[in-house]
Design an enzyme around this catalytic site. Structure first.
Site, PDB file in Angstrom:
ATOM      1  N   ALA A 129       0.887  -1.167   0.000  1.00  0.00           N
ATOM      2  CA  ALA A 129       0.000   0.000   0.000  1.00  0.00           C
ATOM      3  C   ALA A 129       0.927   1.219   0.000  1.00  0.00           C
ATOM      4  CB  ALA A 129      -0.912  -0.027   1.210  1.00  0.00           C
ATOM      5  N   HIS A 139       2.142   9.469  20.379  1.00  0.00           N
ATOM      6  CA  HIS A 139       2.336  10.435  19.284  1.00  0.00           C
ATOM      7  C   HIS A 139       0.991  10.736  18.620  1.00  0.00           C
ATOM      8  CE1 HIS A 139       2.527  11.154  14.948  1.00  0.00           C
ATOM      9  NE2 HIS A 139       3.628  11.866  15.170  1.00  0.00           N
ATOM     10  N   ASN A 140       0.238   9.692  18.322  1.00  0.00           N
ATOM     11  CA  ASN A 140      -1.043   9.906  17.640  1.00  0.00           C
ATOM     12  C   ASN A 140      -2.039  10.626  18.540  1.00  0.00           C
ATOM     13  OD1 ASN A 140       0.174   8.451  15.614  1.00  0.00           O
ATOM     14  ND2 ASN A 140      -1.670   7.293  15.125  1.00  0.00           N
ATOM     15  N   SER A 192       5.922   7.204  11.524  1.00  0.00           N
ATOM     16  CA  SER A 192       5.043   8.358  11.354  1.00  0.00           C
ATOM     17  C   SER A 192       5.558   9.293  10.281  1.00  0.00           C
ATOM     18  CB  SER A 192       4.918   9.138  12.661  1.00  0.00           C
ATOM     19  OG  SER A 192       4.134  10.302  12.422  1.00  0.00           O
TER      20      SER A 192
HETATM   21  C1  6PG Z   1       1.235   9.308  11.372  1.00  0.00           C
HETATM   22  C2  6PG Z   1      -0.260   9.343  11.604  1.00  0.00           C
HETATM   23  C3  6PG Z   1      -0.942   8.150  11.112  1.00  0.00           C
HETATM   24  C4  6PG Z   1      -2.425   8.098  11.435  1.00  0.00           C
HETATM   25  C5  6PG Z   1      -3.222   9.057  10.665  1.00  0.00           C
HETATM   26  C6  6PG Z   1      -4.732   8.846  10.711  1.00  0.00           C
HETATM   27  O1  6PG Z   1       1.926   9.374  12.375  1.00  0.00           O
HETATM   28  O2  6PG Z   1       1.699   9.248  10.229  1.00  0.00           O
HETATM   29  O3  6PG Z   1      -0.482   9.423  12.974  1.00  0.00           O
HETATM   30  O4  6PG Z   1      -0.315   7.060  11.711  1.00  0.00           O
HETATM   31  O5  6PG Z   1      -2.884   6.838  11.155  1.00  0.00           O
HETATM   32  O6  6PG Z   1      -2.915  10.359  11.062  1.00  0.00           O
HETATM   33  O7  6PG Z   1      -5.237   8.813  11.992  1.00  0.00           O
HETATM   34  P1  6PG Z   1      -6.793   9.047  12.231  1.00  0.00           P
HETATM   35  O8  6PG Z   1      -7.523   8.431  11.075  1.00  0.00           O
HETATM   36  O9  6PG Z   1      -7.128   8.352  13.508  1.00  0.00           O
HETATM   37  O10 6PG Z   1      -6.987  10.515  12.259  1.00  0.00           O
END
Ligand code: 6PG
Length: 485
Positions: A12, A187-188, A129
């Site tokens: 992906a 982090h998220n 990330s």
């Molecule tokens: C990252 C992001 C990623 C995350 C998206 C979507 O660090 O690249 O945190 O991992 O999956 O931002 O998250 P949501 O769909 O919950 O907003």
């Protein structure tokens, strides 16, 4: 071609971009995807001319790898990870390494690390990330799991990771078991908090001083030259500048106000509750997304439930914009203070010894929450890795001191105008609570003791001694057994 340095499963967009990133650093990657036509498309497309080999089965993948074999999974978190691991186990030898780079739940990572260790296989669960672009040009990488695997993947990970100005990579070993995925989860959660706070700033500027997207884009660009300098502020300025090609209207005005979420913010909130940590900035951000999702209900309610009458803003407009900036910064500090406190409580619970300065460095570049002020967080934890709360570190104490009047003014104004600011106001409530030597929990304890004989400690006696009062003269003198979450 020679044996590949690493195998990657799952083409992906994140998987593909990580492979291209590795290849651009001279790392030879063998790639496999369950729908094998993806492998062909990739090889004849973006992978052309790169040190990338395509394979059409897991056994072929394993046969192509140098030993100890390194196999990285970029498949959907959850049961898909377990089923690929099950298929890989019989193909691998002692000491081979499986890496999961998805947004897996850290509890799954703990389980997988232990189970694979029993089979003499080394497991790494790593946060990655930075979205598509980060994966391609340099993500933040947060690996944890079986530390014996780290020497075998360090060079690959650190070469493809984002670098800060000093050249340090945004990738360091986080800790045992689920530590890497835990740090990614936090982090998220922080990402959710940052995004919600930026949305509140936008909402205030839009609703209270009727600022148009163009002008607001300039405001955000200017903020990006200040202590708020960060990726999320930068993309917000870009978003606000964007026009719909057909209508010429600002794109932002054409997007439905109902938020999606994949669950990592919710996990962070749940974990905070389980550990007894305060993570209100993150949980309010999750609740705000959930409330936004009730679009039809809100539209119906908006016709029935009245707030304050609209009053045109007649104060100092520029001064107010500055206040919003300060409120955003102060709220953000509280959110990070909560995130790091949650990390330290989780570290104690799970037996991880986390280096918080390194975590701030890993988040300094490549990832979604990358921001200049993470340098300050790094400094604070480098001075004292056991710092109880960022709020008491001198830089942050002073920053909040400077922002405090603005912060209170913005929240008061928002409340007066009926504009919801759950993250700003809960951050301020946290700050006011944390700095209070006295809170009303004395009354709460009395209530608990009154109706349930739950006992209380006394302010005039040493800690750890529990008392019960027969409040009504009718209850008994027997206290209920004490337990605390
Ligand atoms: C990252 C992001 C990623 C995350 C998206 C979507 O660090 O690249 O945190 O991992 O999956 O931002 O998250 P949501 O769909 O919950 O907003």
């Amino acid at each position: 071609m020679n044996q590949a340095d690493i195998g990657l499963i799952g083409l992906a967009v994140m998987g593909e971009n990580l492979v291209l990133n590795m290849a651009s650093h001279g790392i030879h990657v063998a790639v496999y995807n369950r729908t094998t036509s993806r492998v062909d498309e990739f090889l004849s497309g973006r992978a052309q001319g790169q040190p990338i080999s395509g394979v059409y089965s897991l056994s072929e993948l394993i046969s192509k790898l140098k030993k100890p074999r390194r196999v990285m999974l970029m498949v959907q978190a959850g049961s898909a990870v377990d089923s690929v691991i099950e298929e890989l186990i019989p193909l691998l030898d002692n000491g081979d390494i499986i890496i999961d780079g998805g947004n897996s739940n850290y509890r799954d990572t703990i389980r997988r690390t232990t189970d694979l260790n029993k089979k003499n296989l080394l497991f790494i669960g790593t946060g990655v990330s930075g979205g598509e672009e980060g994966a391609l040009k340099g993500p933040s990488i947060m690996p944890g799991g079986n530390s014996k695997a780290w020497p075998f993947v360090r060079d690959i990970f650190q070469s493809i990771a984002a670098k800060v100005e000093t050249g340090d990579p945004c990738c360091e070993w986080v800790g045992d078991g689920g530590a890497g995925h835990y740090v990614k989860m936090i982090h998220n959660g922080i990402e959710y908090g940052d995004m919600q706070m930026i949305c509140e700033a936008y909402h205030i500027l839009r609703q209270i001083i009727s600022m148009e997207p163009d002008e607001m884009a300039n405001v955000f660009s200017n903020w990006n030259k200040s202590e708020l300098d960060s990726y999320l502020i930068e993309i917000t300025a870009d978003i606000l500048n964007k026009k719909d090609e057909e209508s010429g209207k600002p794109m932002i005005d054409l997007i439905l106000d109902t938020a999606g979420q994949k669950g990592t913010g919710k996990w962070t909130g749940i974990d905070a509750l389980q550990l007894g940590a305060v993570a209100t900035a993150i949980t309010e951000a999750v609740y705000s997304r959930s409330l936004s999702a009730l679009k039809e209900e809100r539209v119906a309610a908006s016709k029935i439930l009245n707030g304050p009458q609209y009053q045109p803003f007649n104060g100092d407009r520029d001064g107010f914009v500055d206040d919003v900036k300060n409120a955003l910064f102060a709220s953000k500090i509280c959110s990070y203070a909560q995130g790091f406190q949650l990390l330290s409580m989780a570290a104690a619970e799970n037996g991880w010894s986390l280096n918080y300065g390194n975590i701030a460095l890993m988040w300094r570049g490549g990832c979604i929450i990358r921001a200049q002020f993470l340098d300050r967080i790094k400094d604070a934890f480098e001075k004292d890795n056991q710092l109880p709360n960022l709020l008491v570190a001198p830089y942050f104490q002073q920053a909040i001191e400077n922002a405090q009047n603005s912060w209170r003014n913005v929240i008061t104004t928002a409340v007066t105008h009926g504009v919801p600011v759950p993250a700003f106001s809960s951050a301020l409530a946290y700050f006011d609570g944390y700095r209070s030597a006295q809170l009303p929990a004395n009354l709460l304890q009395a209530q608990r003791d009154y109706f349930g004989a739950h006992t209380y400690e006394r302010s005039d006696k040493e800690r750890g001694k529990f008392f019960h009062t027969n409040w009504t003269g009718q209850g008994g003198d027997t206290a209920s057994s004490a337990y605390n979450v």
